[in-house]
Design an enzyme around this catalytic site. Structure first.
Site, PDB file in Angstrom:
ATOM      1  N   SER A 134       0.830  -1.196   0.000  1.00 37.91           N
ATOM      2  CA  SER A 134       0.000   0.000   0.000  1.00 37.91           C
ATOM      3  C   SER A 134       0.871   1.255   0.000  1.00 37.91           C
ATOM      4  CB  SER A 134      -0.906   0.007   1.234  1.00 37.91           C
ATOM      5  OG  SER A 134      -1.762  -1.125   1.210  1.00 37.91           O
ATOM      6  N   ARG A 270     -33.190 -28.004  -3.312  1.00 38.40           N
ATOM      7  CA  ARG A 270     -32.910 -28.766  -2.097  1.00 38.40           C
ATOM      8  C   ARG A 270     -34.127 -28.770  -1.164  1.00 38.40           C
ATOM      9  NH1 ARG A 270     -29.607 -32.374   0.681  1.00 38.40           N
ATOM     10  NH2 ARG A 270     -29.252 -31.689   2.819  1.00 38.40           N
ATOM     11  N   GLU A 367      -5.367  -4.133  -5.865  1.00 37.25           N
ATOM     12  CA  GLU A 367      -5.799  -2.847  -6.432  1.00 37.25           C
ATOM     13  C   GLU A 367      -6.182  -1.864  -5.318  1.00 37.25           C
ATOM     14  OE1 GLU A 367      -5.814  -3.095  -9.854  1.00 37.25           O
ATOM     15  OE2 GLU A 367      -6.811  -1.258 -10.499  1.00 37.25           O
ATOM     16  N   GLU A 371      -9.135  -1.051   3.145  1.00 35.56           N
ATOM     17  CA  GLU A 371      -8.699  -0.001   4.080  1.00 35.56           C
ATOM     18  C   GLU A 371      -8.145   1.216   3.328  1.00 35.56           C
ATOM     19  OE1 GLU A 371      -8.092  -3.251   4.228  1.00 35.56           O
ATOM     20  OE2 GLU A 371      -9.131  -3.803   6.079  1.00 35.56           O
TER      21      GLU A 371
END
Lengths: 383, 252
Positions: A134, A270, A367, A371
């Protein structure tokens, strides 16, 4: 699924064509791609013929001239069946198409973009290093000017598609600088002497798309391969991210939609305690919540695309971050819940939702982590 | 040779059809519409003829409401060279009957000097299966219906037809009307470059009046109703129970 109310029939036609192709061609091989961690050779030609690899190259450079919205529609439809394959849609965007469009010279565009327009090549962005992520200020790869060349030395890591990319956009330090300063961007061609491609890392998901280490040892790149001004590499890359993050959101959205499709089909089939499990409120509401998240993510993504395609730049960065963060969180939540709807069957490796849940995690990380997206959004609101 | 391909805008085959509350027809307001799937196969075949050098030009024609131009754009995106829209109705609920469509098509065929008409065997909305045959009668051309294979051999078309109980291969003299069946080919995906190119291809707009054709309906829809809902089935444990049940119901 309802189509977006504001889309022209042309876009619907495009979506449908990609959807049909994805169902027919990629759904049957998605598990195999994941299992073998390899992309079959037939995938690129299929995407190329549809114009998806080269989607955003404009007609002036022999491309189809698609928009960001189209790119996102294509990625979404492909990722519904194969998240890995969706990474080959617009495969040269971030490393080449977007930086050349915004910062390249006419000569550079005319040299590189028609190569992208063939739809036969992929490109990779070489940003991350062992000591950076980052925080790019720690980039140690250097480029030193030597006559009409630059000489690159250093190491990059986790370079997605770095093994097959025809061009790698290497971000290297050309001068000392604080934060993102002093960095420049170079298009390095595959097989240039001095470039060594390391082995691929083993990943939790996104299998079939390799991430490799790259080593640069006195690699000489012609000065005309520098994209944008010297020292502007970081700033320019950040600009391009505004147009690439929406496409990551699109892959995440497709992943979520694919997981919902599978969960809905299963819940309608189901039976437990004498009824279809979708009839139980606990499951019905779960599916409804998944649907709400997906519809909201899609609406937000298309809003960002409309903004970007209109040429607007004001507020685009934080909007792109909003879409990326929201869609990737949606992908994680929806795929996790899809596994829950399947119960024990969802925990089995032969079940597509198991793969989708593993694939989803990376959308919150690459990418720019969720945060980092929040950081961008928060900073945009500081008075 | 010019190939003319009539395409119809119909309710999308994936849409669950609803009958209008007054029973006058199917509700088409705000419903997804697309090209009749059989027409898509006809367009594909025409493009293949062009790619093979047998045809020089592929012209798509649609007769109906103005929105049918979107259907024509799809044909252009698949690879048709140009399109003609004949506006014959304002309301999406007004269906133009096969005879009126055939009369307009006959005029277009003459005007364009087409040598082959490739049409879907029927439209999936009304399932009339009539337009191609009527057009052949109006033009005095050969017809070959339900085609699952088509070869142009000089002055003739060799067509394999899907008929009850098997396949029949016939040879008809050109010019001809060929109506296509499901298994003739698999239509291609409209690629992005072709979708973008389609925007620039010519699309002429005409009206039924331009051809002097009266499109007012000759048929009257008496009633439209939903099919009866299927009754839930029953799972039986073994063959004996099955036989007993069938006997009980008087089936065997």
């Amino acid at each position: 699924m309802l189509e977006s109310f504001d889309q022209s029939e042309e876009l619907q036609m495009f979506r449908e064509a990609v959807r049909k192709m994805s169902e027919k061609e990629f759904a049957p091989i998605a598990a195999q791609i994941d299992d073998e961690d390899a992309m079959p050779d037939k995938v690129m030609p299929l995407l190329r013929d549809m114009g998806l690899v080269q989607l955003q190259v404009s007609e002036a450079y022999e491309g189809p001239g698609g928009t960001l919205l189209m790119n996102c529609i294509a990625k979404e439809e492909v990722a519904r069946h194969s998240f890995a394959v969706s990474h080959l849609v617009g495969a040269c965007d971030f490393a080449m198409v977007l930086p050349l469009r915004a910062f390249g010279t006419e000569e550079q565009r005319r040299h590189f973009l028609p190569q992208v327009a063939t739809g036969n090549i992929t490109a990779a962005i070489g940003l991350t290093e062992p000591g950076t992520g980052s925080d790019v200020s720690g980039i140690k790869t250097t480029a030193r000017r030597d006559g009409d060349h630059w000489v690159i030395n250093g190491q990059k890591t986790f370079i997605t598609k770095g093994d097959t990319a025809k061009f790698i956009n290497v971000i290297a330090r050309t001068s000392e600088g604080t934060r993102g300063g002093g960095l420049s961007s170079f298009l390095v061609e595959q097989r240039t002497p001095g470039l060594t491609i390391g082995g691929a890392v083993r990943k939790m998901g996104l299998r079939g798309i390799k991430s490799v280490d790259l080593f640069f040892d006195d690699l000489r790149v012609p000065a005309e391969n520098m994209i944008g001004a010297e020292g502007q590499g970081f700033k320019n890359t950040m600009h391009c991210l505004n147009y690439n993050r929406p496409t990551v959101a699109a892959s995440a959205l497709g992943l979520a939609q694919g997981a919902l499709d599978a969960a809905v089909a299963y819940a309608n089939e189901r039976e437990q305690f004498g009824q279809k499990v979708i009839q139980f409120q606990a499951i019905g509401h779960k599916l409804a919540e998944m649907r709400i998240q997906i519809e909201a993510a899609r609406a937000l993504l298309y809003r960002v695309c409309a903004l970007a395609d209109s040429g607007a730049t004001n507020g685009l960065a934080e909007m792109a971050s909003c879409a990326k963060a929201f869609a990737s969180n949606t992908a994680m939540q929806v795929t996790t819940e899809a596994v829950q709807v399947f119960g024990g069957a969802g925990y089995l490796c032969d079940n597509p939702v198991e793969r989708m849940m593993r694939d989803a995690k990376v959308t919150q990380i690459y990418e720019g982590t969720t945060e980092i997206q929040k950081l961008i959004i928060a900073r945009s609101m500081v008075a | 040779m010019k190939v003319l391909v009539p395409v119809k805008r119909v309710i999308d085959y994936n849409v669950k059809v609803r009958v209008k509350s007054d029973g006058s027809g199917v509700d088409l307001a705000n419903v997804k519409m697309s090209m009749n799937p059989f027409d898509e196969i006809a367009v594909e075949e025409a493009i293949r003829l062009k790619e093979a050098g047998t045809a020089d030009e592929v012209i798509a024609v649609s007769i109906g409401v103005k929105q049918a131009q979107e259907t024509l754009r799809t044909a252009l995106a698949m690879g048709a060279d140009r399109a003609i829209l004949v506006v014959a109705a304002d309301d999406v609920h007004q269906d133009i009957e096969p005879l009126a469509v055939a009369k307009i098509l006959a005029k277009v065929v003459e005007e364009e000097g087409a040598g082959l008409v490739l049409a879907g065997k029927q439209a999936i909305d009304n399932d009339m299966n009539a337009t191609g045959q009527m057009l052949s009668a109006l033009l005095g051309w050969s017809q070959a219906t339900f085609a699952s294979d088509l070869k142009i051999e000089g002055e003739h078309a060799v067509v394999t037809r899907e008929v009850d109980g098997g396949l029949q291969t016939i040879k008809v003299k050109m010019p001809a009307i060929v109506t296509v069946d499901l298994r003739l080919n698999e239509p291609r995906y409209a690629s992005l470059p072709n979708i973008m190119k389609a925007k620039k291809k010519p699309l002429d707009e005409k009206t039924a009046a331009d051809y002097g054709i009266d499109v007012s309906p000759r048929l009257e829809v008496v009633k439209t109703s939903e099919p009866e809902t299927r009754q839930a089935g029953e799972i039986v444990p073994d063959v004996d129970t099955l036989v007993a049940k069938l006997k009980e119901k008087g089936i065997i």
